[in-house]
Scaffold this motif. Structure first.
Motif, PDB file in Angstrom:
ATOM      1  N   GLN A  36      -1.021 -10.832 -53.644  1.00 41.42           N
ATOM      2  CA  GLN A  36      -0.446  -9.608 -53.052  1.00 41.42           C
ATOM      3  C   GLN A  36      -0.081  -8.205 -54.835  1.00 41.42           C
ATOM      4  O   GLN A  36       0.136  -9.470 -55.793  1.00 41.42           O
ATOM      5  CB  GLN A  36       0.874  -9.566 -52.574  1.00 41.42           C
ATOM      6  CG  GLN A  36       1.597  -8.255 -51.951  1.00 41.42           C
ATOM      7  CD  GLN A  36       3.208  -8.429 -52.136  1.00 41.42           C
ATOM      8  OE1 GLN A  36       4.298  -9.380 -53.018  1.00 41.42           O
ATOM      9  NE2 GLN A  36       3.563  -8.760 -50.934  1.00 41.42           N
ATOM     10  N   VAL A  78       0.065 -10.649 -41.310  1.00 41.11           N
ATOM     11  CA  VAL A  78       1.480 -10.016 -41.547  1.00 41.11           C
ATOM     12  C   VAL A  78       2.155  -9.909 -40.915  1.00 41.11           C
ATOM     13  O   VAL A  78       2.128  -8.631 -40.352  1.00 41.11           O
ATOM     14  CB  VAL A  78       1.918  -9.316 -43.124  1.00 41.11           C
ATOM     15  CG1 VAL A  78       3.227  -8.913 -43.737  1.00 41.11           C
ATOM     16  CG2 VAL A  78       0.302  -9.592 -44.150  1.00 41.11           C
ATOM     17  N   ASP A  85       5.812  -5.012 -47.812  1.00 41.04           N
ATOM     18  CA  ASP A  85       4.900  -5.170 -47.781  1.00 41.04           C
ATOM     19  C   ASP A  85       4.339  -4.873 -48.151  1.00 41.04           C
ATOM     20  O   ASP A  85       2.617  -4.643 -48.359  1.00 41.04           O
ATOM     21  CB  ASP A  85       4.504  -5.977 -46.705  1.00 41.04           C
ATOM     22  CG  ASP A  85       6.372  -7.045 -46.198  1.00 41.04           C
ATOM     23  OD1 ASP A  85       5.917  -7.086 -44.842  1.00 41.04           O
ATOM     24  OD2 ASP A  85       6.882  -7.430 -46.810  1.00 41.04           O
TER      25      ASP A  85
END
Lengths: 113, 116
Positions: A36, A78, A85
């Motif tokens: 990420q 997710v 996020d």
């Protein structure tokens, strides 16, 4: 030789929804990694799959999950999306454990509104 | 836990000149790998150069070379004859050689701008 591919390029979701990101590794590579890249937080390791098994997991909550398919492609899921996020999700593949070289895809930009 | 530190958030260099990007890391391991990755504005992360900790010879790839100082835990990247296409974010990364722990640990990155 085709590189690592990821889909979709962009994904817009609302808070609470689920997102699914996909990755196809370089042909012959058995390991897939997910990272990420959030603004201000740098690149953070999420998950590592090898030969269909989850081998290692970063410091992320369980709502981040994934799997690797028999053809070595991978999916990152997710659940219960939160605003934080929102990030670029990068997938990388590796030819084998001894070289440790990882080759990255172009990423999926996930935006949570 | 391993950490990677890049102390230069931004740097600039004139075309054709040489620039050095700094990176330090912390680990208790003796064998590991170090990498420099480049992320141009188009965002695709590209592997620039790789160094194995047990090799004393510094790695070189065309205009890119590293200065690996194992005792000092330092791993700097030198770019010679800088080109406009070198403009990008540069990330230093560490990887353990032990099985089951092969994630890359990245520094925060250095934004390099090559000026014409």
């Amino acid at each position: 030789e085709a590189g690592v591919t990821q889909s979709p390029t962009h994904l817009i979701k609302t808070r609470g929804q689920q997102a699914t990101l996909r990755c196809s590794p370089i042909s012959g590579h058995t390991s897939v990694y997910w990272y990420q890249q959030a603004l201000g937080l740098g690149l953070q390791f999420l998950l590592w799959y090898d030969e269909g098994e989850e081998r290692n997991r970063g410091n992320f909550p369980p709502r981040f999950s994934g799997r690797q398919f028999p053809n070595y492609s991978s999916e990152l899921n997710v659940n219960a999306l939160e605003l934080e996020d929102s990030a670029l999700y990068l997938c990388a593949s590796s030819p084998g454990t001894w070289k440790n070289e990882q080759y990255f895809g172009p990423g999926t930009r996930l935006t949570v509104t | 836990a391993q950490t990677v530190t890049q102390s230069q958030p931004e740097m600039s260099v004139q075309e054709a000149e040489t620039v050095t990007l700094s990176c330090t890391y912390d680990t208790s391991e003796n064998n590991y790998y170090l990498f420099w990755y480049k992320q141009p504005p188009s965002r695709q992360m590209i592997l620039v150069i790789r160094q194995e900790a047990y090799k004393q010879q510094n790695a070189t790839e065309n205009r890119f070379s590293v200065n690996f100082q194992k005792a000092a835990k330092s791993f700097s990247l030198k770019i010679s004859d800088s080109q406009l296409g070198d403009t990008a974010m540069y990330f230093c990364a560490f990887s353990n050689t032990q099985g089951g722990s092969e994630k890359l640990v990245f520094g925060k990155g250095t934004k390099l701008t090559v000026n014409p």
